[in-house]
Write a protein that holds these residues in place. Structure first.
Motif, PDB file in Angstrom:
ATOM      1  N   PHE A 187      21.152  43.473  39.636  1.00  0.00           N
ATOM      2  CA  PHE A 187      22.151  42.501  40.081  1.00  0.00           C
ATOM      3  C   PHE A 187      22.634  41.609  38.947  1.00  0.00           C
ATOM      4  O   PHE A 187      23.754  41.104  38.990  1.00  0.00           O
ATOM      5  CB  PHE A 187      21.659  41.723  41.308  1.00  0.00           C
ATOM      6  N   LYS A 188      21.846  41.460  37.914  1.00  0.00           N
ATOM      7  CA  LYS A 188      22.328  40.777  36.700  1.00  0.00           C
ATOM      8  C   LYS A 188      23.424  41.628  36.059  1.00  0.00           C
ATOM      9  O   LYS A 188      24.458  41.108  35.626  1.00  0.00           O
ATOM     10  CB  LYS A 188      21.160  40.554  35.734  1.00  0.00           C
ATOM     11  N   LEU A 189      23.211  42.942  36.023  1.00  0.00           N
ATOM     12  CA  LEU A 189      24.238  43.849  35.499  1.00  0.00           C
ATOM     13  C   LEU A 189      25.521  43.733  36.319  1.00  0.00           C
ATOM     14  O   LEU A 189      26.617  43.616  35.756  1.00  0.00           O
ATOM     15  CB  LEU A 189      23.729  45.293  35.514  1.00  0.00           C
ATOM     16  N   LEU A 190      25.398  43.743  37.650  1.00  0.00           N
ATOM     17  CA  LEU A 190      26.591  43.612  38.495  1.00  0.00           C
ATOM     18  C   LEU A 190      27.288  42.279  38.252  1.00  0.00           C
ATOM     19  O   LEU A 190      28.524  42.218  38.192  1.00  0.00           O
ATOM     20  CB  LEU A 190      26.226  43.757  39.973  1.00  0.00           C
ATOM     21  N   ASP A 191      26.518  41.219  38.089  1.00  0.00           N
ATOM     22  CA  ASP A 191      27.090  39.905  37.810  1.00  0.00           C
ATOM     23  C   ASP A 191      27.841  39.919  36.477  1.00  0.00           C
ATOM     24  O   ASP A 191      28.944  39.369  36.367  1.00  0.00           O
ATOM     25  CB  ASP A 191      25.983  38.848  37.801  1.00  0.00           C
ATOM     26  N   ASP A 192      27.274  40.562  35.474  1.00  0.00           N
ATOM     27  CA  ASP A 192      27.942  40.668  34.171  1.00  0.00           C
ATOM     28  C   ASP A 192      29.244  41.468  34.279  1.00  0.00           C
ATOM     29  O   ASP A 192      30.237  41.142  33.621  1.00  0.00           O
ATOM     30  CB  ASP A 192      27.017  41.318  33.138  1.00  0.00           C
ATOM     31  N   ILE A 193      29.240  42.496  35.108  1.00  0.00           N
ATOM     32  CA  ILE A 193      30.450  43.303  35.315  1.00  0.00           C
ATOM     33  C   ILE A 193      31.545  42.441  35.933  1.00  0.00           C
ATOM     34  O   ILE A 193      32.700  42.477  35.502  1.00  0.00           O
ATOM     35  CB  ILE A 193      30.120  44.541  36.180  1.00  0.00           C
ATOM     36  N   VAL A 194      31.187  41.644  36.926  1.00  0.00           N
ATOM     37  CA  VAL A 194      32.164  40.758  37.568  1.00  0.00           C
ATOM     38  C   VAL A 194      32.658  39.710  36.567  1.00  0.00           C
ATOM     39  O   VAL A 194      33.862  39.437  36.479  1.00  0.00           O
ATOM     40  CB  VAL A 194      31.562  40.105  38.834  1.00  0.00           C
ATOM     41  N   LYS A 195      31.756  39.148  35.785  1.00  0.00           N
ATOM     42  CA  LYS A 195      32.148  38.148  34.783  1.00  0.00           C
ATOM     43  C   LYS A 195      33.074  38.740  33.723  1.00  0.00           C
ATOM     44  O   LYS A 195      33.877  38.027  33.131  1.00  0.00           O
ATOM     45  CB  LYS A 195      30.913  37.542  34.122  1.00  0.00           C
ATOM     46  N   ALA A 196      32.968  40.048  33.501  1.00  0.00           N
ATOM     47  CA  ALA A 196      33.834  40.718  32.524  1.00  0.00           C
ATOM     48  C   ALA A 196      35.224  41.014  33.096  1.00  0.00           C
ATOM     49  O   ALA A 196      36.074  41.547  32.384  1.00  0.00           O
ATOM     50  CB  ALA A 196      33.176  42.014  32.046  1.00  0.00           C
ATOM     51  N   GLY A 197      35.449  40.668  34.362  1.00  0.00           N
ATOM     52  CA  GLY A 197      36.780  40.824  34.939  1.00  0.00           C
ATOM     53  C   GLY A 197      36.928  41.922  35.976  1.00  0.00           C
ATOM     54  O   GLY A 197      38.010  42.099  36.534  1.00  0.00           O
ATOM     55  N   TRP A 198      35.877  42.656  36.251  1.00  0.00           N
ATOM     56  CA  TRP A 198      35.934  43.691  37.283  1.00  0.00           C
ATOM     57  C   TRP A 198      35.818  43.030  38.650  1.00  0.00           C
ATOM     58  O   TRP A 198      35.021  42.123  38.841  1.00  0.00           O
ATOM     59  CB  TRP A 198      34.806  44.700  37.093  1.00  0.00           C
ATOM     60  N   LYS A 199      36.624  43.507  39.594  1.00  0.00           N
ATOM     61  CA  LYS A 199      36.622  42.948  40.950  1.00  0.00           C
ATOM     62  C   LYS A 199      36.087  43.991  41.927  1.00  0.00           C
ATOM     63  O   LYS A 199      36.343  45.186  41.762  1.00  0.00           O
ATOM     64  CB  LYS A 199      38.039  42.550  41.354  1.00  0.00           C
ATOM     65  N   PRO A 200      35.367  43.536  42.955  1.00  0.00           N
ATOM     66  CA  PRO A 200      34.878  44.487  43.958  1.00  0.00           C
ATOM     67  C   PRO A 200      36.045  45.237  44.606  1.00  0.00           C
ATOM     68  O   PRO A 200      37.136  44.695  44.770  1.00  0.00           O
ATOM     69  CB  PRO A 200      34.179  43.601  44.990  1.00  0.00           C
ATOM     70  N   TYR A 201      35.784  46.478  44.955  1.00  0.00           N
ATOM     71  CA  TYR A 201      36.804  47.338  45.552  1.00  0.00           C
ATOM     72  C   TYR A 201      36.239  47.967  46.815  1.00  0.00           C
ATOM     73  O   TYR A 201      35.260  48.701  46.770  1.00  0.00           O
ATOM     74  CB  TYR A 201      37.211  48.409  44.533  1.00  0.00           C
ATOM     75  N   LEU A 202      36.852  47.647  47.957  1.00  0.00           N
ATOM     76  CA  LEU A 202      36.459  48.204  49.249  1.00  0.00           C
ATOM     77  C   LEU A 202      37.511  49.201  49.711  1.00  0.00           C
ATOM     78  O   LEU A 202      38.690  49.061  49.388  1.00  0.00           O
ATOM     79  CB  LEU A 202      36.361  47.093  50.300  1.00  0.00           C
ATOM     80  N   SER A 203      37.096  50.150  50.499  1.00  0.00           N
ATOM     81  CA  SER A 203      38.059  51.065  51.101  1.00  0.00           C
ATOM     82  C   SER A 203      39.061  50.255  51.914  1.00  0.00           C
ATOM     83  O   SER A 203      38.691  49.315  52.622  1.00  0.00           O
ATOM     84  CB  SER A 203      37.341  52.058  52.017  1.00  0.00           C
ATOM     85  N   GLU A 204      40.317  50.642  51.823  1.00  0.00           N
ATOM     86  CA  GLU A 204      41.377  49.920  52.525  1.00  0.00           C
ATOM     87  C   GLU A 204      41.242  50.030  54.044  1.00  0.00           C
ATOM     88  O   GLU A 204      41.840  49.249  54.777  1.00  0.00           O
ATOM     89  CB  GLU A 204      42.754  50.428  52.079  1.00  0.00           C
ATOM     90  N   ALA A 205      40.459  50.982  54.533  1.00  0.00           N
ATOM     91  CA  ALA A 205      40.292  51.164  55.977  1.00  0.00           C
ATOM     92  C   ALA A 205      39.144  50.336  56.545  1.00  0.00           C
ATOM     93  O   ALA A 205      39.068  50.142  57.753  1.00  0.00           O
ATOM     94  CB  ALA A 205      40.062  52.641  56.296  1.00  0.00           C
ATOM     95  N   TYR A 206      38.247  49.870  55.695  1.00  0.00           N
ATOM     96  CA  TYR A 206      37.084  49.134  56.175  1.00  0.00           C
ATOM     97  C   TYR A 206      37.378  47.648  56.316  1.00  0.00           C
ATOM     98  O   TYR A 206      38.144  47.080  55.534  1.00  0.00           O
ATOM     99  CB  TYR A 206      35.908  49.302  55.224  1.00  0.00           C
ATOM    100  N   PRO A 207      36.736  46.999  57.277  1.00  0.00           N
ATOM    101  CA  PRO A 207      36.914  45.549  57.397  1.00  0.00           C
ATOM    102  C   PRO A 207      36.316  44.844  56.185  1.00  0.00           C
ATOM    103  O   PRO A 207      35.366  45.329  55.576  1.00  0.00           O
ATOM    104  CB  PRO A 207      36.151  45.201  58.681  1.00  0.00           C
ATOM    105  N   ARG A 208      36.889  43.711  55.859  1.00  0.00           N
ATOM    106  CA  ARG A 208      36.446  42.944  54.692  1.00  0.00           C
ATOM    107  C   ARG A 208      35.277  42.044  55.093  1.00  0.00           C
ATOM    108  O   ARG A 208      35.394  40.829  55.140  1.00  0.00           O
ATOM    109  CB  ARG A 208      37.616  42.137  54.140  1.00  0.00           C
ATOM    110  N   LEU A 209      34.156  42.678  55.380  1.00  0.00           N
ATOM    111  CA  LEU A 209      32.957  41.947  55.770  1.00  0.00           C
ATOM    112  C   LEU A 209      32.336  41.269  54.553  1.00  0.00           C
ATOM    113  O   LEU A 209      32.554  41.687  53.419  1.00  0.00           O
ATOM    114  CB  LEU A 209      31.944  42.906  56.396  1.00  0.00           C
ATOM    115  N   THR A 210      31.532  40.258  54.813  1.00  0.00           N
ATOM    116  CA  THR A 210      30.837  39.594  53.713  1.00  0.00           C
ATOM    117  C   THR A 210      29.798  40.546  53.129  1.00  0.00           C
ATOM    118  O   THR A 210      29.328  41.478  53.793  1.00  0.00           O
ATOM    119  CB  THR A 210      30.138  38.310  54.186  1.00  0.00           C
TER     120      THR A 210
END
Length: 174
Positions: free
Chosen positions: A17-40
Motif C-alpha cells: 500500500f506504500k507502493l500504491l500511495d507512491d503511484i497516486v502521488k506520482a499522478g496516477w488516478k484510480p480507474y474503475l470500470s464505467e459500468a460499476y458503481p463508484r463505491l468507496t
C-alpha cells in the motif's frame, strides 16, 4: 528462498500500500470500470471479502485494509490506474499454501502498462476495432446507464457513492 527473503504478511501489506500511495502521488488516478458503481474503497474491500455484488471489481488505493481484511481477500486482486491516456494495472496474487498471518507469506505482483486506446478496445471484435471510438462511445452510454441504475440502488441501500471519482478522459485522435 531464505527466511531473510520472506516477509510477514503485515509487512507485505504495508509495503504494497506504500507502493500504491507512491503511484497516486506520482499522478496516477484510480480507474474503475464505467459500468460499476463508484463505491468507496472500503466498501469494495468489504464486498470482495464477502464475495458480494461487484466482488470482481478492481480495488482502490484510497483504503488500506486491516491485516485481518488483507488475509481474507482472495487471490488475483487488481488495482487499475490511469494517467496521460495510459492505463496501468497492478495484479497481486499470493501463495495460497502460505496464508498463516503469523508466518511468512509469498506475494507475486505484475504490472501492465498500455495505452488507454487499447484498454478501451477490450472485448471488441477486429471489425469493431476499425471504428473503435464510435463503438466505445456507444458502450460508454450503456455502461453509464448501468452505473446510474446501480448507484441509485446503492444509495437506496444506504451506501455512499464517491461522486468525486472521475472516469478517464477520451484519448485524443491521432
Amino acid at each position: 528462498m531464505s527466511v531473510e527473503d520472506e516477509e510477514m504478511h503485515d509487512q507485505a501489506r504495508q509495503a504494497f500500500f506504500k507502493l500504491l500511495d507512491d503511484i497516486v502521488k506520482a499522478g496516477w488516478k484510480p480507474y474503475l470500470s464505467e459500468a460499476y458503481p463508484r463505491l468507496t474503497a472500503k466498501e469494495i474491500v468489504r464486498r470482495v471479502i464477502a464475495k458480494e455484488s461487484y466482488a470482481d471489481m478492481n480495488l482502490r488505493p484510497e483504503y488500506t485494509p486491516t491485516l485481518e481484511e488483507w488475509m481474507q481477500l482472495g487471490d488475483g486482486l487488481y488495482w487499475n490506474f490511469h494517467a496521460n491516456h495510459v492505463e496501468m494495472q497492478i495484479r497481486l496474487s499470493r501463495d495460497i499454501t502460505r496464508l498463516d498471518p503469523h508466518k511468512p507469506g509469498a506475494y507475486f505482483m505484475s504490472i501492465t502498462i498500455r495505452p488507454m486506446t487499447h484498454a478501451m478496445q477490450d472485448g471488441m471484435t477486429p471489425g469493431e476495432r476499425l471504428n473503435w471510438r464510435a463503438v466505445w462511445l456507444k458502450s460508454l452510454a450503456e455502461d453509464q446507464a448501468t452505473r446510474a441504475t446501480a448507484e441509485a440502488k446503492e444509495k437506496a441501500a444506504g451506501h455512499q457513492i464517491d461522486t468525486d471519482y472521475q472516469d478517464p478522459p477520451m484519448p485524443p485522435e491521432h
